[in-house]
Design an enzyme around this catalytic site. Sequence first.
Site, PDB file in Angstrom:
ATOM      1  N   ASN A   8       0.875  -1.171   0.000  1.00  0.00           N
ATOM      2  CA  ASN A   8       0.000   0.000   0.000  1.00  0.00           C
ATOM      3  C   ASN A   8       0.914   1.225   0.000  1.00  0.00           C
ATOM      4  O   ASN A   8       1.446   1.619   1.044  1.00  0.00           O
ATOM      5  CB  ASN A   8      -0.895  -0.034   1.242  1.00  0.00           C
ATOM      6  CG  ASN A   8      -1.886   1.118   1.277  1.00  0.00           C
ATOM      7  OD1 ASN A   8      -1.815   2.030   0.450  1.00  0.00           O
ATOM      8  ND2 ASN A   8      -2.796   1.083   2.229  1.00  0.00           N
TER       9      ASN A   8
ATOM     10  N   ARG B 279      -2.598  -2.206  -3.355  1.00  0.00           N
ATOM     11  CA  ARG B 279      -3.824  -1.455  -3.139  1.00  0.00           C
ATOM     12  C   ARG B 279      -3.760  -0.230  -4.051  1.00  0.00           C
ATOM     13  O   ARG B 279      -2.802   0.547  -3.994  1.00  0.00           O
ATOM     14  CB  ARG B 279      -3.911  -0.996  -1.682  1.00  0.00           C
ATOM     15  CG  ARG B 279      -5.138  -0.171  -1.464  1.00  0.00           C
ATOM     16  CD  ARG B 279      -5.106   0.553  -0.159  1.00  0.00           C
ATOM     17  NE  ARG B 279      -6.319   1.318  -0.026  1.00  0.00           N
ATOM     18  CZ  ARG B 279      -6.391   2.503   0.573  1.00  0.00           C
ATOM     19  NH1 ARG B 279      -5.324   3.027   1.124  1.00  0.00           N
ATOM     20  NH2 ARG B 279      -7.522   3.136   0.644  1.00  0.00           N
TER      21      ARG B 279
ATOM     22  N   HIS C 229     -13.323   2.539   0.006  1.00  0.00           N
ATOM     23  CA  HIS C 229     -13.331   1.475   1.026  1.00  0.00           C
ATOM     24  C   HIS C 229     -13.954   0.186   0.478  1.00  0.00           C
ATOM     25  O   HIS C 229     -14.432  -0.650   1.251  1.00  0.00           O
ATOM     26  CB  HIS C 229     -14.147   1.865   2.287  1.00  0.00           C
ATOM     27  CG  HIS C 229     -13.595   3.003   3.071  1.00  0.00           C
ATOM     28  ND1 HIS C 229     -14.409   3.937   3.683  1.00  0.00           N
ATOM     29  CD2 HIS C 229     -12.328   3.350   3.373  1.00  0.00           C
ATOM     30  CE1 HIS C 229     -13.658   4.821   4.311  1.00  0.00           C
ATOM     31  NE2 HIS C 229     -12.390   4.499   4.141  1.00  0.00           N
TER      32      HIS C 229
ATOM     33  N   ARG D 125     -12.531  15.258   7.824  1.00  0.00           N
ATOM     34  CA  ARG D 125     -13.291  15.625   6.615  1.00  0.00           C
ATOM     35  C   ARG D 125     -14.730  15.966   6.991  1.00  0.00           C
ATOM     36  O   ARG D 125     -15.328  15.302   7.835  1.00  0.00           O
ATOM     37  CB  ARG D 125     -13.307  14.481   5.609  1.00  0.00           C
ATOM     38  CG  ARG D 125     -11.981  14.198   4.986  1.00  0.00           C
ATOM     39  CD  ARG D 125     -12.110  13.114   3.920  1.00  0.00           C
ATOM     40  NE  ARG D 125     -10.875  12.358   3.831  1.00  0.00           N
ATOM     41  CZ  ARG D 125     -10.811  11.045   3.709  1.00  0.00           C
ATOM     42  NH1 ARG D 125     -11.919  10.318   3.623  1.00  0.00           N
ATOM     43  NH2 ARG D 125      -9.651  10.442   3.649  1.00  0.00           N
TER      44      ARG D 125
ATOM     45  N   GLU E 245      -8.375  -5.706   4.763  1.00  0.00           N
ATOM     46  CA  GLU E 245      -8.208  -5.369   3.347  1.00  0.00           C
ATOM     47  C   GLU E 245      -6.988  -6.070   2.744  1.00  0.00           C
ATOM     48  O   GLU E 245      -7.011  -6.486   1.586  1.00  0.00           O
ATOM     49  CB  GLU E 245      -8.103  -3.848   3.183  1.00  0.00           C
ATOM     50  CG  GLU E 245      -9.426  -3.170   3.492  1.00  0.00           C
ATOM     51  CD  GLU E 245      -9.305  -1.690   3.832  1.00  0.00           C
ATOM     52  OE1 GLU E 245      -9.571  -0.880   2.952  1.00  0.00           O
ATOM     53  OE2 GLU E 245      -8.965  -1.362   4.977  1.00  0.00           O
TER      54      GLU E 245
END
Length: 400
Positions: A7, A90, A179, A240, A383
Amino acid sequence: MKVLVINAGSSSLKYQLMETDTKELLAKGLCERIGIDGSIKHSASGKDDYKADITMPDHSAAIGTVLKMLVHPKYGVIKDTSEINAVGHRVVHGAEFFASSVLIDDAVMNALKECIPLAPLHNPANITGINACKAVMGDVPQVAVFDTAFHQTLPPKAFIYALPYKYYTEDKIRRYGFHGTSHRYVSQRAAVLMGRPIEELKLVTCHLGNGSSVSAIKYGKSVETSMGFTPLDGLPMGTRSGSVDSGILEYIMNLEHIDIHQMLNILNKQSGVLGISGISSDFRDLDEAAAKGNARAQLAIDVFCYKVTKRIGSASAAMGGIDGVIFTAGVGENSIDLREKILEGLEFMGLYLDKEKNKVRCKETIISTDDSPVKIMVIPTNEELVIAMDTAEIVKGLKK
Ligand code: AMP
């Protein structure tokens, strides 16, 4: 099969080496400050943890360092890098090009480059990570696993924004969702936990972490999700804002004499629960402050939970029903109080939380009452495992 999962961020690189036949995690680590100075944290099963400052001028140097750690006589887990059968990356954005994971070749690299304007912060780093692996590992097969791919099953009524249509057809502006790897993994685990085929289940997956999104997974396919064209849409998050009235942007820009970049910095970095509380983006800090009577920390928690509650309702409406709701990621897996608060008042939908069973962290389990018509579950996301398994499947397919 041994798969190295990568990643890559702009100055960081997370890695895991997985044995996909046993789903065993062999080693994992993090390279940071790539291109600045460089540091690595590495841990492997049955070995001491390792931490050091090592100069890494670029991502190729970081991959080189990772490989050295994996074969290290004291801290490593393999004898030779040739034992690594494949690399799984990823990749944040696959746009409409990719609805599933894919073996990386020149055509895929070109498509990834075309996706850069859609994810200018993330995709260049992912591409750099792929190129670095190619440079250091040669012909080892590499697979891209996309955050957006699982949501490619959204129907047009869910992904079209009510903007002039040309922005979709000419400029690719639509809801993509993110996601996806996590929503896919936890929905599949939920079906196993419920002992029912996923093809007959309507599931709401709540990925609540520093970034948060809620998805509706109908019969195994994503049909609605709260993140949009960018990960800024939907729920309020650590820093956010989530969805806000877009009219606010011009109002604040005029008020503070700032440009759109500064405005977006406010929306991405200074908003969410950090913005409301003025304290922290971390829910543990907010819990602590709220417990001491800090009203704004409490308000931040209340706003977040209220919006998640509403999203569970709208995701259920999108599917015309709900059989299960899943909590995952940092907040979803760990916060007993937030799960309870989010589910408050949802008994009318058949969601009955067992408050004793809810006293659990990071464990795959059902937390609804035995007679709750809708099952409520905590499922730790993984993940990296999905990336490794997808990679192994694609690479095994090549050999047939
Ligand atoms: P993630 O992005 O999935 O790694 O989630 C990270 C976030 O999970 C942190 O910023 C925390 O807000 C939250 N978190 C982790 N542990 C806890 C906990 N025990 N209680 C509440 N929130 C937690």
